[in-house]
Design a protein around this motif. Structure first.
Motif, PDB file in Angstrom:
ATOM      1  N   PRO A 286       0.837  -1.210   0.000  1.00  0.00           N
ATOM      2  CA  PRO A 286       0.000   0.000   0.000  1.00  0.00           C
ATOM      3  C   PRO A 286       0.869   1.256   0.000  1.00  0.00           C
ATOM      4  N   LYS A 287       0.326   2.324  -0.534  1.00  0.00           N
ATOM      5  CA  LYS A 287       1.092   3.565  -0.651  1.00  0.00           C
ATOM      6  C   LYS A 287       1.483   4.129   0.707  1.00  0.00           C
ATOM      7  N   THR A 288       0.663   3.892   1.719  1.00  0.00           N
ATOM      8  CA  THR A 288       0.988   4.443   3.033  1.00  0.00           C
ATOM      9  C   THR A 288       2.241   3.804   3.610  1.00  0.00           C
ATOM     10  N   ILE A 289       2.421   2.526   3.376  1.00  0.00           N
ATOM     11  CA  ILE A 289       3.618   1.852   3.881  1.00  0.00           C
ATOM     12  C   ILE A 289       4.855   2.366   3.160  1.00  0.00           C
ATOM     13  N   ILE A 290       4.750   2.554   1.857  1.00  0.00           N
ATOM     14  CA  ILE A 290       5.874   3.072   1.078  1.00  0.00           C
ATOM     15  C   ILE A 290       6.209   4.483   1.525  1.00  0.00           C
ATOM     16  N   TYR A 291       5.187   5.293   1.763  1.00  0.00           N
ATOM     17  CA  TYR A 291       5.394   6.677   2.195  1.00  0.00           C
ATOM     18  C   TYR A 291       6.070   6.717   3.559  1.00  0.00           C
ATOM     19  N   ARG A 292       5.607   5.879   4.503  1.00  0.00           N
ATOM     20  CA  ARG A 292       6.211   5.849   5.834  1.00  0.00           C
ATOM     21  C   ARG A 292       7.653   5.362   5.780  1.00  0.00           C
ATOM     22  N   ALA A 293       7.936   4.392   4.937  1.00  0.00           N
ATOM     23  CA  ALA A 293       9.303   3.894   4.809  1.00  0.00           C
ATOM     24  C   ALA A 293      10.217   4.979   4.241  1.00  0.00           C
ATOM     25  N   ALA A 294       9.710   5.743   3.274  1.00  0.00           N
ATOM     26  CA  ALA A 294      10.513   6.823   2.700  1.00  0.00           C
ATOM     27  C   ALA A 294      10.786   7.899   3.740  1.00  0.00           C
TER      28      ALA A 294
END
Length: 70
Positions: free
Chosen positions: A5-13
């Protein structure tokens, strides 16, 4: 391989970036200094309409001229 999900990618970034930089915007909540009259509103809307619709109206009015091969 399932997509994340985009939220996981955003948090990782954000986690990789380090600390977050906070920005303050200059927002004023006071009322306007002067009221905008009906005439000023009509002139403003008219000029915006002319600026947006004027060029497309010019092209449509001269469409036959653009079709001619000289």
């Amino acid at each position: 391989m399932p997509l994340l999900p985009k939220t996981i990618i955003y948090r990782a970034a954000l986690a990789m970036r380090g600390h977050a930089v906070s920005q303050r915007s200059n927002i004023y909540t006071r009322p306007a200094k002067g009221k905008v009259g009906a005439m000023e509103t009509a002139i403003g809307l008219g000029l915006f309409s002319l600026a947006i619709l004027g060029p497309s109206g010019w092209i449509l009015a001269h469409l036959e001229d653009y079709k001619k091969k000289e």
